[in-house]
Design an enzyme around this catalytic site. Structure first.
Site, PDB file in Angstrom:
ATOM      1  CG  ASN A  74      -2.065   0.998   1.077  1.00  0.00           C
ATOM      2  OD1 ASN A  74      -2.706   1.052   0.034  1.00  0.00           O
ATOM      3  ND2 ASN A  74      -2.311   1.803   2.087  1.00  0.00           N
ATOM      4  CD  GLU A  94     -21.044  12.231   1.672  1.00  0.00           C
ATOM      5  OE1 GLU A  94     -19.918  11.787   1.388  1.00  0.00           O
ATOM      6  OE2 GLU A  94     -21.867  11.613   2.387  1.00  0.00           O
TER       7      GLU A  94
HETATM    8  P1  NAD Z   1     -19.601  11.091  -9.603  1.00  0.00           P
HETATM    9  O1  NAD Z   1     -19.110  10.607 -10.928  1.00  0.00           O
HETATM   10  O2  NAD Z   1     -20.677  10.324  -8.938  1.00  0.00           O
HETATM   11  O3  NAD Z   1     -20.055  12.616  -9.691  1.00  0.00           O
HETATM   12  C1  NAD Z   1     -19.342  13.538 -10.464  1.00  0.00           C
HETATM   13  C2  NAD Z   1     -20.268  14.679 -10.840  1.00  0.00           C
HETATM   14  O4  NAD Z   1     -19.493  15.647 -11.547  1.00  0.00           O
HETATM   15  C3  NAD Z   1     -21.386  14.243 -11.766  1.00  0.00           C
HETATM   16  O5  NAD Z   1     -22.602  14.715 -11.256  1.00  0.00           O
HETATM   17  C4  NAD Z   1     -21.025  14.891 -13.097  1.00  0.00           C
HETATM   18  O6  NAD Z   1     -22.150  15.259 -13.863  1.00  0.00           O
HETATM   19  C5  NAD Z   1     -20.229  16.112 -12.654  1.00  0.00           C
HETATM   20  N1  NAD Z   1     -19.313  16.613 -13.688  1.00  0.00           N
HETATM   21  C6  NAD Z   1     -18.595  15.896 -14.567  1.00  0.00           C
HETATM   22  N2  NAD Z   1     -17.895  16.721 -15.395  1.00  0.00           N
HETATM   23  C7  NAD Z   1     -18.165  17.986 -14.990  1.00  0.00           C
HETATM   24  C8  NAD Z   1     -17.745  19.276 -15.439  1.00  0.00           C
HETATM   25  N3  NAD Z   1     -16.894  19.447 -16.456  1.00  0.00           N
HETATM   26  N4  NAD Z   1     -18.220  20.356 -14.777  1.00  0.00           N
HETATM   27  C9  NAD Z   1     -19.086  20.224 -13.741  1.00  0.00           C
HETATM   28  N5  NAD Z   1     -19.524  19.031 -13.298  1.00  0.00           N
HETATM   29  C10 NAD Z   1     -19.064  17.910 -13.906  1.00  0.00           C
HETATM   30  O7  NAD Z   1     -18.271  11.156  -8.675  1.00  0.00           O
HETATM   31  P2  NAD Z   1     -18.201  11.150  -7.072  1.00  0.00           P
HETATM   32  O8  NAD Z   1     -19.186  12.067  -6.483  1.00  0.00           O
HETATM   33  O9  NAD Z   1     -16.767  11.341  -6.749  1.00  0.00           O
HETATM   34  O10 NAD Z   1     -18.611   9.674  -6.690  1.00  0.00           O
HETATM   35  C11 NAD Z   1     -17.856   8.537  -7.185  1.00  0.00           C
HETATM   36  C12 NAD Z   1     -18.525   7.253  -6.714  1.00  0.00           C
HETATM   37  O11 NAD Z   1     -18.401   7.163  -5.300  1.00  0.00           O
HETATM   38  C13 NAD Z   1     -20.015   7.216  -7.015  1.00  0.00           C
HETATM   39  O12 NAD Z   1     -20.369   5.908  -7.332  1.00  0.00           O
HETATM   40  C14 NAD Z   1     -20.651   7.647  -5.726  1.00  0.00           C
HETATM   41  O13 NAD Z   1     -21.951   7.129  -5.555  1.00  0.00           O
HETATM   42  C15 NAD Z   1     -19.680   7.097  -4.704  1.00  0.00           C
HETATM   43  N6  NAD Z   1     -19.712   7.912  -3.475  1.00  0.00           N
HETATM   44  C16 NAD Z   1     -20.583   7.532  -2.505  1.00  0.00           C
HETATM   45  C17 NAD Z   1     -20.669   8.288  -1.355  1.00  0.00           C
HETATM   46  C18 NAD Z   1     -21.659   7.862  -0.297  1.00  0.00           C
HETATM   47  O14 NAD Z   1     -22.223   6.774  -0.419  1.00  0.00           O
HETATM   48  N7  NAD Z   1     -21.927   8.711   0.690  1.00  0.00           N
HETATM   49  C19 NAD Z   1     -19.889   9.443  -1.181  1.00  0.00           C
HETATM   50  C20 NAD Z   1     -19.007   9.798  -2.194  1.00  0.00           C
HETATM   51  C21 NAD Z   1     -18.918   9.015  -3.347  1.00  0.00           C
END
Ligand code: NAD
Length: 392
Positions: free
Chosen positions: A36, A168
């Site tokens: 890691n 978040e």
């Molecule tokens: P995501 O891919 O879910 O969200 C990224 C967001 O950025 C999308 O809504 C997208 O439309 C937007 N985006 C993309 N390009 C853009 C641009 N040029 N300008 C503005 N907006 C843009 O990524 P994430 O939030 O990091 O999540 C990744 C994974 O991790 C997901 O599956 C999510 O469900 C999971 N996650 C879960 C939790 C939880 O369960 N509490 C918390 C964090 C992440």
């Protein structure tokens, strides 16, 4: 003869693989090595709280040597450089080469920048404890600077991407600002907090009622949402949007998406858009001695759509891989991976949250969602601590 299981990654997938495999296999049957890049197992689902000082580093960075103390695992703190599956060899950045009988890649995902000019150089990300610490110090320095200069770029925070990570984090900033501003003698109304989302709404895929709840809860606490407007460019002090508008800021946190790990994508094992393809037993479709756990793999659901890359699935995958390694070495029938979705919960700061349980059937808002979110973290921690206690 003892087989060598080499596990790349000490996150949810890698740690649970190591613990589960060792519960089934004695040291005579298998030597287990975990590689890691950090000395800690990081609870990345809580990084948004660390980024504002809402939780201590010790609560989200658990020393791997302690967690694995009773597991007879060889722990190597190093960064993986290259996987050569045809030679059954892994090269580390420090020049070491490791051979294996069975390989587990659990290297997680990487930030996707989608080729947006300037973004990788000038934005912050929230993928590790170091990222969260760096961000916390930077935001505090910006507010301190703003109190002296009133420079708009110091007093503006932009979260790029309104997925769960972005929402978040912006929720934590909304709750942090009043006290941080008070500390530095700044009127919180002078500080701008943006969440910029390319899709028509934030939290694409969430039920409309919960999206509305998230937006109204955060708007009330000072967040400005810009939706349907992708980020297109960035430099040291400006974020540009597709509609031509510009936001002056020194703090852009990019949460716009994740992609497969490039070490896995370039390894020669079969991938789909950079994420390793697996069979039902979580073996690589091209190399049966390579197992995958977590975000570096893509698992297709029954409708042919990939399951989302989440901590809860990485954890479950690690346990199945651990069992399947034991079966591969000892004989018996392998377990198929059948994901169990306990729900999706997203915090909206310290006191508010939204979530769904059982697909999108049951929706939660406010205190019940906050409590469920907290419970899911406690559940994970007690699970790994329980495994720690169970070890022989
Ligand atoms: P995501 O891919 O879910 O969200 C990224 C967001 O950025 C999308 O809504 C997208 O439309 C937007 N985006 C993309 N390009 C853009 C641009 N040029 N300008 C503005 N907006 C843009 O990524 P994430 O939030 O990091 O999540 C990744 C994974 O991790 C997901 O599956 C999510 O469900 C999971 N996650 C879960 C939790 C939880 O369960 N509490 C918390 C964090 C992440």
């Amino acid at each position: 003869m003892s087989k060598h299981i080499l596990i790349l990654g000490g996150g949810y997938g890698g740690l649970l693989t190591a613990m589960t495999a060792r519960q089934h296999l004695s040291a005579d049957e298998a030597k287990i090595t975990v590689v890691n890049r950090f000395a800690t197992h990081q609870i990345i689902t809580e990084l948004h709280r660390l980024a504002v000082g809402g939780v201590s580093e010790q609560a989200v960075a658990l020393p791997l040597d302690k967690l694995l103390k009773n597991y007879n695992v060889d722990l190597k703190i190093a960064t993986v450089k290259e996987i050569s599956p045809d030679q059954r060899e892994v090269s580390l950045e420090d020049g070491t080469k490791l051979s294996y009988d069975y390989l587990v890649t659990a290297l997680g995902s990487e930030t996707a920048y989608f080729g947006i000019p300037g973004l990788e150089e000038h934005s912050f990300v929230l993928k590790s404890v170091n990222d969260a610490n760096r961000l916390r110090a930077h935001v505090e320095a910006c507010i301190a600077e703003y109190s002296k200069t009133k420079n708009k770029a110091d007093g503006t925070i932009v979260v790029g991407g309104g997925g769960l990570t972005g929402i978040e984090l912006v929720g934590e900033y909304a709750d942090l600002m009043p006290s941080l501003c008070l500390k530095h003698g700044v009127d919180p109304k002078e500080i701008s907090l943006y969440c910029v989302e390319a899709a028509p709404t934030v939290l694409p895929g969430f039920p409309a009622e919960l999206v509305e709840r998230a937006q109204s809860s955060l708007t009330k606490r000072g967040v400005t949402f810009v939706t349907g407007t992708p980020v297109t460019k960035m430099d040291a002090t400006t974020v540009e949007l597709k509609d031509g508008s510009k936001i002056e800021t020194k703090t852009m946190v990019w949460t716009g998406g994740v992609q497969g790990n490039s070490v896995v994508a370039n390894s020669g094992i079969e991938v789909n858009r950079g994420r390793a393809l697996v069979n039902e037993f979580l073996q690589s479709t091209s190399h049966k001695d390579v197992f995958l756990a977590g975000d570096s793999a893509v698992v297709m659901g029954p409708e042919g759509r990939p399951y989302p890359p989440t901590a809860q699935l990485a954890w479950q995958m690690g346990e199945v891989v651990g069992v399947n390694l034991a079966v591969t070495i000892r004989g018996g029938a392998m377990e198929s991976f059948v994901p169990v979705f306990s729900g999706t919960l997203g915090s909206l700061g310290r006191k508010d949250a939204i979530g769904t349980i059982g697909g999108n059937k049951t929706q939660l808002k406010g205190l019940p969602a906050s409590l469920m979110k907290e419970a899911s973290n406690v559940r994970y921690l007690s699970h790994i601590k329980g495994l720690f206690a169970l070890a022989y």
